[in-house]
Design a protein around this motif. Structure first.
Motif, mmCIF file in Angstrom:
data_model
loop_
_atom_site.group_PDB
_atom_site.id
_atom_site.type_symbol
_atom_site.label_atom_id
_atom_site.label_comp_id
_atom_site.label_asym_id
_atom_site.label_seq_id
_atom_site.Cartn_x
_atom_site.Cartn_y
_atom_site.Cartn_z
ATOM 1 N N LYS A 15 0.816 -1.227 0.000
ATOM 2 C CA LYS A 15 0.000 0.000 0.000
ATOM 3 C C LYS A 15 0.843 1.269 0.000
ATOM 4 O O LYS A 15 0.371 2.316 -0.412
ATOM 5 C CB LYS A 15 -0.978 -0.003 1.165
ATOM 6 N N ASN A 16 2.095 1.181 0.454
ATOM 7 C CA ASN A 16 2.942 2.366 0.519
ATOM 8 C C ASN A 16 3.819 2.563 -0.708
ATOM 9 O O ASN A 16 4.709 3.407 -0.691
ATOM 10 C CB ASN A 16 3.806 2.333 1.783
ATOM 11 N N PRO A 19 1.860 6.387 -4.747
ATOM 12 C CA PRO A 19 0.422 6.686 -4.740
ATOM 13 C C PRO A 19 -0.144 6.702 -6.158
ATOM 14 O O PRO A 19 0.467 7.225 -7.079
ATOM 15 C CB PRO A 19 0.347 8.075 -4.101
ATOM 16 N N ARG A 119 10.464 -1.785 -5.326
ATOM 17 C CA ARG A 119 10.947 -0.406 -5.230
ATOM 18 C C ARG A 119 12.273 -0.235 -5.973
ATOM 19 O O ARG A 119 12.497 0.774 -6.645
ATOM 20 C CB ARG A 119 11.081 -0.001 -3.768
#
Length: 163
Positions: A15-16, A19, A119
């Motif tokens: 979720k992080n 966005p 990431r």
């Protein structure tokens, strides 16, 4: 292995990420760790698990369980395909490969490591740190490459170095 638990934990962990991007987790039993489609990134993560032979009922633990992941981000939609590798019983001849049973704690750690790889590989972030170690299980026997599907695929450190 409860797929809904993996999916729930992945959604919490992912979720992080950036966005506006959405990510989903898919299991793919046919995923070939070293054969990725164009545009996909790969990673191999490790964990510990228990296995149980469906032939004789013998159980064993392993700290050398590999999970192959292929990931892609396209038009803000991300997909991670995962394949946990199996092992078979050393006591039974012709024993089938058995899926690992991974604790919730180690699924969560494994998925945090996968999100770190997302990431790095999909967002080009420099995290400058190592993956979080999983919780090891007590194992009395050494790893047996002849009974490890990851070794047979060449992605286990016991078979050769991997990335």
């Amino acid at each position: 292995m409860a797929h809904p638990e993996w999916t729930r934990l992945f959604q919490v962990t992912a979720k992080n990420l950036k966005p506006g991007d959405s990510w989903q987790l898919e299991f793919d039993e046919n995923l070939m760790p070293n054969c990725k489609k164009p545009g996909w990134k790969k990673c191999i993560v490790s964990t510990s698990a228990r296995h149980k032979c469906s032939e004789c009922g013998r159980g064993w633990s392993s700290n050398k369980v590999r999970v192959a992941c292929h990931m892609r981000l396209s038009y803000r939609q991300g997909v991670v395909k995962v394949r946990p590798f199996r092992q078979n019983c050393k006591e039974c001849s012709e024993a089938p490969m058995e899926k690992p049973s991974i604790t919730s704690e180690n699924i969560e750690i494994l998925l945090k490591n996968v999100v770190e790889k997302i990431r790095i590989k999909c967002y080009n972030e420099d995290l400058g740190k190592k993956s979080k170690p999983f919780t090891r299980v007590d194992g009395q026997s050494p790893h047996e490459p002849a009974h490890c599907e990851a070794c047979m695929q060449g992605i286990c450190p016991r078979s050769r170095p991997f990335s």
